[in-house]
Write a protein that holds these residues in place. Sequence first.
Motif, PDB file in Angstrom:
ATOM      1  N   THR A   1       0.850  -1.199   0.000  1.00 35.21           N
ATOM      2  CA  THR A   1       0.000   0.000   0.000  1.00 35.21           C
ATOM      3  C   THR A   1       0.879   1.239   0.000  1.00 35.21           C
ATOM      4  OG1 THR A   1      -1.765  -1.142   1.168  1.00 35.21           O
ATOM      5  CG2 THR A   1      -1.760   1.267   1.282  1.00 35.21           C
ATOM      6  N   GLN A   2       0.624   2.127  -0.949  1.00 36.43           N
ATOM      7  CA  GLN A   2       1.433   3.332  -1.073  1.00 36.43           C
ATOM      8  C   GLN A   2       0.751   4.571  -0.521  1.00 36.43           C
ATOM      9  OE1 GLN A   2       2.580   3.689  -5.175  1.00 36.43           O
ATOM     10  NE2 GLN A   2       3.599   1.717  -5.187  1.00 36.43           N
ATOM     11  N   ALA A   3      -0.571   4.538  -0.412  1.00 35.81           N
ATOM     12  CA  ALA A   3      -1.299   5.721   0.056  1.00 35.81           C
ATOM     13  C   ALA A   3      -2.602   5.313   0.736  1.00 35.81           C
ATOM     14  CB  ALA A   3      -1.592   6.666  -1.100  1.00 35.81           C
ATOM     15  N   LEU A   4      -3.016   6.139   1.668  1.00 31.44           N
ATOM     16  CA  LEU A   4      -4.287   5.967   2.369  1.00 31.44           C
ATOM     17  C   LEU A   4      -5.038   7.292   2.286  1.00 31.44           C
ATOM     18  CD1 LEU A   4      -2.757   4.280   5.522  1.00 31.44           C
ATOM     19  CD2 LEU A   4      -4.203   3.132   3.828  1.00 31.44           C
TER      20      LEU A   4
ATOM     21  N   ALA B   1       4.017   3.985   6.813  1.00 30.48           N
ATOM     22  CA  ALA B   1       4.909   4.352   5.711  1.00 30.48           C
ATOM     23  C   ALA B   1       4.155   4.884   4.495  1.00 30.48           C
ATOM     24  CB  ALA B   1       5.760   3.145   5.310  1.00 30.48           C
ATOM     25  N   ALA B   2       2.867   4.590   4.385  1.00 32.80           N
ATOM     26  CA  ALA B   2       2.083   5.059   3.245  1.00 32.80           C
ATOM     27  C   ALA B   2       1.814   6.552   3.376  1.00 32.80           C
ATOM     28  CB  ALA B   2       0.757   4.297   3.177  1.00 32.80           C
ATOM     29  N   LYS B   3       1.672   7.214   2.226  1.00 34.60           N
ATOM     30  CA  LYS B   3       1.292   8.624   2.239  1.00 34.60           C
ATOM     31  C   LYS B   3      -0.144   8.736   2.727  1.00 34.60           C
ATOM     32  CE  LYS B   3       1.060  12.811  -0.506  1.00 34.60           C
ATOM     33  NZ  LYS B   3       1.461  13.463  -1.747  1.00 34.60           N
ATOM     34  N   ALA B   4      -0.400   9.685   3.599  1.00 38.17           N
ATOM     35  CA  ALA B   4      -1.745   9.923   4.124  1.00 38.17           C
ATOM     36  C   ALA B   4      -2.347  11.132   3.415  1.00 38.17           C
ATOM     37  CB  ALA B   4      -1.698  10.152   5.628  1.00 38.17           C
ATOM     38  N   TRP B   5      -3.341  10.888   2.580  1.00 40.72           N
ATOM     39  CA  TRP B   5      -4.097  11.958   1.934  1.00 40.72           C
ATOM     40  C   TRP B   5      -5.220  12.333   2.889  1.00 40.72           C
ATOM     41  CZ3 TRP B   5      -3.127  14.195  -2.849  1.00 40.72           C
ATOM     42  CH2 TRP B   5      -2.136  13.584  -3.630  1.00 40.72           C
TER      43      TRP B   5
ATOM     44  N   ALA C   1      -3.479  16.852  10.932  1.00 37.31           N
ATOM     45  CA  ALA C   1      -2.818  16.938  12.241  1.00 37.31           C
ATOM     46  C   ALA C   1      -2.892  15.589  12.956  1.00 37.31           C
ATOM     47  CB  ALA C   1      -3.460  18.034  13.096  1.00 37.31           C
ATOM     48  N   ALA C   2      -4.042  14.925  12.871  1.00 43.49           N
ATOM     49  CA  ALA C   2      -4.184  13.607  13.492  1.00 43.49           C
ATOM     50  C   ALA C   2      -3.240  12.605  12.844  1.00 43.49           C
ATOM     51  CB  ALA C   2      -5.630  13.129  13.384  1.00 43.49           C
ATOM     52  N   ALA C   3      -3.084  12.677  11.528  1.00 46.86           N
ATOM     53  CA  ALA C   3      -2.177  11.763  10.821  1.00 46.86           C
ATOM     54  C   ALA C   3      -0.725  12.014  11.223  1.00 46.86           C
ATOM     55  CB  ALA C   3      -2.353  11.906   9.315  1.00 46.86           C
ATOM     56  N   ARG C   4      -0.339  13.269  11.319  1.00 40.95           N
ATOM     57  CA  ARG C   4       1.036  13.576  11.739  1.00 40.95           C
ATOM     58  C   ARG C   4       1.274  13.099  13.173  1.00 40.95           C
ATOM     59  NH1 ARG C   4      -0.430  18.526   9.156  1.00 40.95           N
ATOM     60  NH2 ARG C   4       0.491  18.600   7.086  1.00 40.95           N
ATOM     61  N   GLU C   5       0.308  13.342  14.036  1.00 38.52           N
ATOM     62  CA  GLU C   5       0.422  12.915  15.428  1.00 38.52           C
ATOM     63  C   GLU C   5       0.508  11.389  15.539  1.00 38.52           C
ATOM     64  OE1 GLU C   5      -2.382  13.051  19.346  1.00 38.52           O
ATOM     65  OE2 GLU C   5      -2.143  14.940  18.247  1.00 38.52           O
ATOM     66  N   ALA C   6      -0.147  10.688  14.626  1.00 37.61           N
ATOM     67  CA  ALA C   6      -0.148   9.225  14.628  1.00 37.61           C
ATOM     68  C   ALA C   6       1.150   8.646  14.078  1.00 37.61           C
ATOM     69  CB  ALA C   6      -1.325   8.697  13.818  1.00 37.61           C
ATOM     70  N   GLY C   7       1.989   9.489  13.467  1.00 37.79           N
ATOM     71  CA  GLY C   7       3.278   9.017  12.996  1.00 37.79           C
ATOM     72  C   GLY C   7       3.444   8.913  11.495  1.00 37.79           C
TER      73      GLY C   7
ATOM     74  N   ALA D   1       4.638  10.179   8.147  1.00 37.73           N
ATOM     75  CA  ALA D   1       5.637  11.175   7.770  1.00 37.73           C
ATOM     76  C   ALA D   1       5.195  11.962   6.541  1.00 37.73           C
ATOM     77  CB  ALA D   1       6.980  10.513   7.514  1.00 37.73           C
ATOM     78  N   ALA D   2       4.580  11.279   5.582  1.00 43.20           N
ATOM     79  CA  ALA D   2       4.140  11.925   4.354  1.00 43.20           C
ATOM     80  C   ALA D   2       2.638  12.183   4.452  1.00 43.20           C
ATOM     81  CB  ALA D   2       4.457  11.047   3.152  1.00 43.20           C
ATOM     82  N   VAL D   3       2.286  13.438   4.697  1.00 38.61           N
ATOM     83  CA  VAL D   3       0.880  13.805   4.887  1.00 38.61           C
ATOM     84  C   VAL D   3       0.522  14.915   3.913  1.00 38.61           C
ATOM     85  CG1 VAL D   3      -0.807  14.758   6.498  1.00 38.61           C
ATOM     86  CG2 VAL D   3       0.943  13.181   7.331  1.00 38.61           C
ATOM     87  N   TYR D   4      -0.532  14.685   3.119  1.00 38.69           N
ATOM     88  CA  TYR D   4      -1.072  15.728   2.250  1.00 38.69           C
ATOM     89  C   TYR D   4      -2.278  16.326   2.955  1.00 38.69           C
ATOM     90  CZ  TYR D   4      -3.500  18.193  -1.388  1.00 38.69           C
ATOM     91  OH  TYR D   4      -4.138  19.177  -2.101  1.00 38.69           O
ATOM     92  N   GLU D   5      -2.284  17.627   3.094  1.00 29.81           N
ATOM     93  CA  GLU D   5      -3.384  18.316   3.774  1.00 29.81           C
ATOM     94  C   GLU D   5      -4.268  19.029   2.761  1.00 29.81           C
ATOM     95  OE1 GLU D   5      -3.750  22.140   6.702  1.00 29.81           O
ATOM     96  OE2 GLU D   5      -2.263  20.613   7.250  1.00 29.81           O
ATOM     97  N   GLY D   6      -5.487  18.544   2.623  1.00 31.69           N
ATOM     98  CA  GLY D   6      -6.447  19.167   1.719  1.00 31.69           C
ATOM     99  C   GLY D   6      -7.078  20.393   2.347  1.00 31.69           C
ATOM    100  N   ALA D   7      -7.943  21.031   1.585  1.00 32.01           N
ATOM    101  CA  ALA D   7      -8.575  22.274   2.023  1.00 32.01           C
ATOM    102  C   ALA D   7      -9.831  22.048   2.852  1.00 32.01           C
ATOM    103  CB  ALA D   7      -8.911  23.131   0.813  1.00 32.01           C
TER     104      ALA D   7
END
Length: 84
Positions: A26-29, A48-52, A60-66, A68-74
């Motif tokens: 899995t590369q992204a969630l 390790a997967a990118k969090a969209w 913020a929840a994704a970053r706090e959960a660990g 590393a690659a987080v895309y933040e939408g609007a």
Amino acid sequence: MGIDPIVSPVLDINFRARIDVDLTGTQALVFTSANGVRFFTEASTLRAAKAWCVGPSTAAAAREAGFAAVYEGAGDAAALAADI
């Protein structure tokens, strides 16, 4: 006004389903809520997967959960889908 408010939550979010999915490769969630991040991280160690993420609170929840690659939408699921 002579009114005594009663504060009572009308929504209690609980993770009840147990879904076993092979996430190998899995590369992204995609997360549409901070609760989605919370429930996913309770059920899986994959970080390790990118969090969209749909918006700032979810990101913020994704970053706090660990993650590393987080895309933040609007904040709009349709816009997030278009970005993906």
